[in-house]
Design a protein around this motif. Structure first.
Motif, mmCIF file in Angstrom:
data_model
loop_
_atom_site.group_PDB
_atom_site.id
_atom_site.type_symbol
_atom_site.label_atom_id
_atom_site.label_comp_id
_atom_site.label_asym_id
_atom_site.label_seq_id
_atom_site.Cartn_x
_atom_site.Cartn_y
_atom_site.Cartn_z
ATOM 1 N N ASP A 39 0.931 -1.247 -0.127
ATOM 2 C CA ASP A 39 -0.005 0.166 0.032
ATOM 3 C C ASP A 39 0.855 1.237 -0.134
ATOM 4 N N ALA A 40 1.911 1.337 0.856
ATOM 5 C CA ALA A 40 3.261 2.436 0.889
ATOM 6 C C ALA A 40 3.398 2.733 -0.608
ATOM 7 N N ARG A 41 3.862 1.718 -1.224
ATOM 8 C CA ARG A 41 4.614 1.649 -2.425
ATOM 9 C C ARG A 41 3.446 2.268 -3.425
ATOM 10 N N SER A 42 2.446 1.484 -3.542
ATOM 11 C CA SER A 42 1.431 1.951 -4.445
ATOM 12 C C SER A 42 0.951 3.591 -4.333
ATOM 13 N N ARG A 43 1.147 4.096 -2.975
ATOM 14 C CA ARG A 43 0.896 5.598 -2.548
ATOM 15 C C ARG A 43 2.177 6.128 -2.832
ATOM 16 N N GLY A 44 3.283 5.774 -3.305
ATOM 17 C CA GLY A 44 4.385 6.601 -3.197
ATOM 18 C C GLY A 44 4.865 7.041 -2.287
ATOM 19 N N THR A 45 4.793 6.709 -0.861
ATOM 20 C CA THR A 45 5.347 7.479 0.382
ATOM 21 C C THR A 45 6.680 7.256 0.249
ATOM 22 N N LEU A 47 8.355 5.664 2.988
ATOM 23 C CA LEU A 47 8.358 4.204 3.158
ATOM 24 C C LEU A 47 8.234 3.386 2.041
ATOM 25 N N GLY A 48 7.271 3.630 1.189
ATOM 26 C CA GLY A 48 7.212 2.678 -0.108
ATOM 27 C C GLY A 48 8.223 2.674 -1.119
ATOM 28 N N LYS A 49 8.668 3.976 -1.328
ATOM 29 C CA LYS A 49 10.022 4.133 -2.075
ATOM 30 C C LYS A 49 11.186 3.397 -1.485
ATOM 31 N N GLN A 50 11.199 3.372 -0.314
ATOM 32 C CA GLN A 50 12.568 2.597 0.490
ATOM 33 C C GLN A 50 12.344 1.192 0.450
ATOM 34 N N ALA A 51 11.359 0.740 0.577
ATOM 35 C CA ALA A 51 11.210 -0.451 0.703
ATOM 36 C C ALA A 51 11.068 -1.322 -0.721
ATOM 37 N N ASP A 52 10.515 -0.501 -1.763
ATOM 38 C CA ASP A 52 10.398 -1.231 -3.346
ATOM 39 C C ASP A 52 11.656 -2.095 -3.640
ATOM 40 N N SER A 53 12.768 -1.650 -3.607
ATOM 41 C CA SER A 53 13.660 -2.576 -4.289
ATOM 42 C C SER A 53 13.972 -4.007 -3.288
ATOM 43 N N TYR A 54 13.849 -3.940 -2.121
ATOM 44 C CA TYR A 54 13.970 -5.210 -1.524
ATOM 45 C C TYR A 54 12.781 -5.916 -1.600
ATOM 46 N N MET A 55 11.572 -5.658 -1.703
ATOM 47 C CA MET A 55 10.263 -6.409 -2.164
ATOM 48 C C MET A 55 10.604 -6.881 -3.555
ATOM 49 N N SER A 56 10.905 -5.909 -4.433
ATOM 50 C CA SER A 56 11.087 -6.609 -5.784
ATOM 51 C C SER A 56 12.087 -7.494 -6.085
#
Ligand code: ADP
Ligand code: ZN
Length: 210
Positions: A39-45, A47-56
């Motif tokens: 959710d954080a990633r899709s809202r572009g927060t 946190l979402g930006k920081q978590a993105d590369s790990y999750m992918s």
């Protein structure tokens, strides 16, 4: 009835699927760090930006980032909760305990790796309500649409074979030690997650006493 519950298990074990039914049967909220991060990633927060590369890549997001979102959320829950995907490291478990959270039960949903890969690669998820399906084992009633909310189902970007293998490796290295950790605290129960959803749910009903 056990009210503060941790669902433990590898990706694809059925934590999310069971959590959706348990939250209705037990009247406690489903807290999924994976859903919160997506959710954080899709809202572009931030946190979402920081978590993105790990999750992918299928790696775990650093403890400090995840602990922060969980602490905020748990502080507002007084009637219990079902934790899905958290804690995932010993450091997260220690943080949870340091927050003063008293866990009633930890359930390990046990499934062999080869079954998990087949389940995840065929998995379809609802980006709106988080419901999960499987192309062949658990198809939605209307092809491509969520039974619960009607939105278009998607395949999660990390539900491909390469990333799944990374996630399984992260599970075995970083999360599996929690099995012993909670067993030593006398909190662990194990259920067999390789069978049908109904069968898994019946086992959970016994263990969680509802
Ligand atoms: P699954 O259990 O199917 O792997 P989740 O939805 O629980 O999927 O998690 C997806 C991704 O989100 C993980 O691969 C990881 O990158 C991140 N994540 C979720 N929860 C945590 C957590 N507690 N600690 C670190 N990373 C997490
Ligand atoms: Zn839905």
């Amino acid at each position: 009835m056990k009210k503060r519950v941790i669902l433990l298990g590898p990706p694809g074990a059925g934590k999310g699927t069971h959590a959706k039914s348990l939250t209705v049967a037990m009247h406690i909220p489903h807290i999924s760090t994976g859903d919160m991060l997506r959710d954080a990633r899709s809202r572009g927060t931030e946190l979402g930006k920081q978590a993105d590369s790990y999750m992918s890549s299928g790696a775990l997001v650093p403890d400090a980032l995840v602990n922060g979102i969980v602490a905020e959320r748990l502080a507002s829950e007084t009637n219990g909760y079902l934790l899905d995907g958290y804690p995932r490291t010993i450091a997260q478990a220690e943080y949870l305990s340091a927050c003063g959270e008293k866990i009633d039960a930890v359930v390990l949903i046990d499934v062999a790796d080869d079954v998990l890969i087949e389940r995840i690669v065929g998995r379809l998820s609802c980006p709106n309500c988080g419901a999960v399906y499987h192309r062949t084992n658990m198809p939605p009633k209307v092809s491509g649409k969520c039974d619960a909310c009607g939105k278009d189902l998607v395949q999660r970007a990390d539900d491909n074979e390469v990333t799944v293998r990374q996630r399984l490796e992260a599970y075995h290295k970083q999360t599996q030690p929690l099995v012993d950790y909670y067993d030593k605290l006398g909190l662990l129960s194990k259920i067999d997650g390789a069978g049908s959803v109904e069968d898994g749910f019946a086992q959970l009903k016994k263990v969680l006493e509802f």
